[in-house]
Scaffold this active site. Structure first.
Site, PDB file in Angstrom:
ATOM      1  N   GLY A   1      38.164  23.313  19.301  1.00  0.00           N
ATOM      2  CA  GLY A   1      38.680  24.543  19.042  1.00  0.00           C
ATOM      3  C   GLY A   1      37.420  25.403  18.992  1.00  0.00           C
ATOM      4  O   GLY A   1      37.656  26.394  19.684  1.00  0.00           O
TER       5      GLY A   1
ATOM      6  N   LYS B   1      47.298  22.639  30.022  1.00  0.00           N
ATOM      7  CA  LYS B   1      47.943  24.078  29.794  1.00  0.00           C
ATOM      8  C   LYS B   1      47.392  25.322  30.056  1.00  0.00           C
ATOM      9  O   LYS B   1      46.162  25.512  29.876  1.00  0.00           O
ATOM     10  CB  LYS B   1      48.212  24.231  28.293  1.00  0.00           C
ATOM     11  CG  LYS B   1      49.527  23.489  27.933  1.00  0.00           C
ATOM     12  CD  LYS B   1      49.708  23.524  26.450  1.00  0.00           C
ATOM     13  CE  LYS B   1      51.143  23.622  25.928  1.00  0.00           C
ATOM     14  NZ  LYS B   1      51.205  23.845  24.626  1.00  0.00           N
TER      15      LYS B   1
HETATM   16  P1  AMP Z   1      43.836  19.731  27.798  1.00  0.00           P
HETATM   17  O1  AMP Z   1      43.849  19.277  26.428  1.00  0.00           O
HETATM   18  O2  AMP Z   1      44.375  20.966  27.808  1.00  0.00           O
HETATM   19  O3  AMP Z   1      42.066  20.110  28.261  1.00  0.00           O
HETATM   20  O4  AMP Z   1      44.121  18.586  28.586  1.00  0.00           O
HETATM   21  C1  AMP Z   1      43.612  17.487  28.740  1.00  0.00           C
HETATM   22  C2  AMP Z   1      44.620  16.413  29.567  1.00  0.00           C
HETATM   23  O5  AMP Z   1      45.352  16.920  30.524  1.00  0.00           O
HETATM   24  C3  AMP Z   1      44.290  15.116  29.718  1.00  0.00           C
HETATM   25  O6  AMP Z   1      45.045  14.294  28.925  1.00  0.00           O
HETATM   26  C4  AMP Z   1      44.714  14.874  30.999  1.00  0.00           C
HETATM   27  O7  AMP Z   1      45.232  13.609  31.261  1.00  0.00           O
HETATM   28  C5  AMP Z   1      45.519  15.948  31.291  1.00  0.00           C
HETATM   29  N1  AMP Z   1      45.785  16.239  32.628  1.00  0.00           N
HETATM   30  C6  AMP Z   1      44.968  16.397  33.577  1.00  0.00           C
HETATM   31  N2  AMP Z   1      45.508  16.803  34.768  1.00  0.00           N
HETATM   32  C7  AMP Z   1      46.802  16.668  34.641  1.00  0.00           C
HETATM   33  C8  AMP Z   1      48.115  16.616  35.821  1.00  0.00           C
HETATM   34  N3  AMP Z   1      47.706  17.142  36.798  1.00  0.00           N
HETATM   35  N4  AMP Z   1      49.193  16.619  34.982  1.00  0.00           N
HETATM   36  C9  AMP Z   1      49.550  16.278  33.727  1.00  0.00           C
HETATM   37  N5  AMP Z   1      48.517  16.085  32.910  1.00  0.00           N
HETATM   38  C10 AMP Z   1      47.178  16.387  33.212  1.00  0.00           C
END
Ligand code: AMP
Length: 394
Positions: A374, A198
């Site tokens: 966090g 995100k």
């Molecule tokens: P976050 O918690 O925002 O750091 O997101 C981590 C997650 O992002 C991990 O579970 C990844 O599998 C996911 N992620 C990374 N790249 C992508 C992508 N291109 N599309 C969907 N999910 C992703």
């Protein structure tokens, strides 16, 4: 301002009250499934014992009991595991405040006492001064070694510091030293790698670090919102439509500041996350309508490496693709391998990035892995973490 460390405290024959992070995962039967957090706190615990404390009083939260006693969330299994790891008996008490608890600590034959789950009292998360005062009365000094809760002003992290001289344990000290100092006054070239799903989770990080970093490299799901802002076709990839304008503004601002935001040039795509067998490389920045971008492609890996090779500090939060799935893990793996071979200080933050490092067996090769999800994000956002700010200045 530098904070007192446990090494600055005259511990001999003193009662040391220590906040630790024993918030460990457990299975249905209450068995601890991963004790890394308990093991991580052992150096600070052993230091206190080796330096002659009369009593070491440990306190932690576990799960979310929301101010009520929940039998499943008692710290008994934690006490047993700690005792095993330490090789000495630990006196586990059934509450954390009150005259009976104070009396039990006094009478305990064991050097190490573990209080009951702090969050059985709603006053803990409310940072109630009277509750904090009662906790503080159990020790002569306070040490905080729980980075995971340092971004919260709770009674056991912030409240107690009003009553006791307060210092950082080794875990917290390491976070202050690496994450804190790197972000406050980074040695240049300072570069940031951001990934994960995100954009909205990382807005404040980008805003804080854009003026400080020489370049920000963006991959993962969040890159597609930025590519969209440049008019690139992103197929069915992750998009935060309401953040496209923000992404466009950030790209403009970076240009004005003479900073680089480095985005993917090519991709590993598939028909969906659940169809890794359809994974293929798209040798183009544009993605066809029916495909999803799930990792950075080989040209992007090269581009990122060329950018990162001169960095002296690299701070990374969020995987560059769906690194849990082999077919979409190459970008994260190759870039992580590459940075561990640089002379740069390498700092990883966030649970998924840390998990990727251990999955690729690179965790011992990076300079520092920040443990609080966090808390490390808030540190990267430039926020003051109350649990650190409240410690006594050196
Ligand atoms: P976050 O918690 O925002 O750091 O997101 C981590 C997650 O992002 C991990 O579970 C990844 O599998 C996911 N992620 C990374 N790249 C992508 C992508 N291109 N599309 C969907 N999910 C992703």
């Amino acid at each position: 301002m530098a904070k007192l460390s446990i090494k600055d405290l005259p511990l001999k024959n003193k009662r040391l009250l220590m906040r630790v992070d024993f918030n460990v995962p457990q299975d249905e039967s209450g068995q601890i499934t991963d004790d890394i957090r308990i093991r991580a706190s052992l150096p600070t615990i052993k230091y206190a014992l080796d330096n002659g404390v009369s009593k070491l009083i440990l306190m932690s939260h576990l799960g979310r009991p929301d101010g009520e006693v929940k039998e499943k969330l008692r710290l008994n299994p934690v006490g047993q595991r700690l005792s095993k790891l330490l090789g000495e008996k630990v006196c586990k008490l059934d509450d954390c405040i009150g005259p009976e608890i104070a009396e039990s600590i006094k009478k305990a034959k064991e050097r190490v006492v573990l209080l009951e789950n702090l969050r059985f009292h709603k006053e803990e998360e409310k940072n109630d001064p009277n509750f904090a005062k009662q906790l503080a009365s159990l020790g002569d000094f306070f040490v905080n070694d729980a980075f995971g809760t340092a971004h919260r002003a709770h009674a056991s992290t912030e409240g107690v510091t009003h009553y006791l001289k307060s210092a950082a344990g080794f875990l917290l000290d390491k976070e202050i030293q690496y994450l804190g100092e790197a972000l406050e006054k980074p040695v240049q070239p300072f570069m940031v790698i951001l990934g994960g799903v995100k954009v909205s989770d990382k807005i404040a990080v980008i805003e804080n670090l854009l003026p400080k970093a020489q370049s920000i490299l963006i991959g993962g799901g969040m890159a597609y919102t930025f590519l969209k802002a440049q008019g690139v076709k992103i197929g069915k990839s992750k998009l935060e439509a309401e953040k496209v304008d923000f992404a466009g503004e950030i790209l403009k601002k970076a240009q004005q500041l003479g900073k680089k935001i480095v985005l993917p040039l090519d991709h590993v795509v598939a028909t969906g996350l659940d169809s890794p067998q359809t994974a293929k490389i798209i040798n183009d920045v544009n993605i066809p309508d029916d495909l999803v971008g799930l990792d950075i492609g080989p040209k992007t890996i090269k581009l990122f490496k060329d950018e990162l090779k001169n960095a002296l500090i690299i701070c990374w939060n969020g995987p560059l693709g769906v690194s849990e799935i082999k077919e979409f893990s190459r970008g994260t793996k190759e870039i992580m391998e590459f940075i561990t071979n640089l002379k740069a200080v390498t700092i990883l933050g966030g649970g998924d990035t840390a998990a990727a490092a251990s999955q690729f067996k690179l965790d011992s090769l990076v300079t520092h892995i920040s443990t609080g999800g966090g808390a490390s994000l808030e540190y990267m956002e430039g926020k003051v973490l109350p649990g650190i700010a409240a410690l006594t200045d050196r």
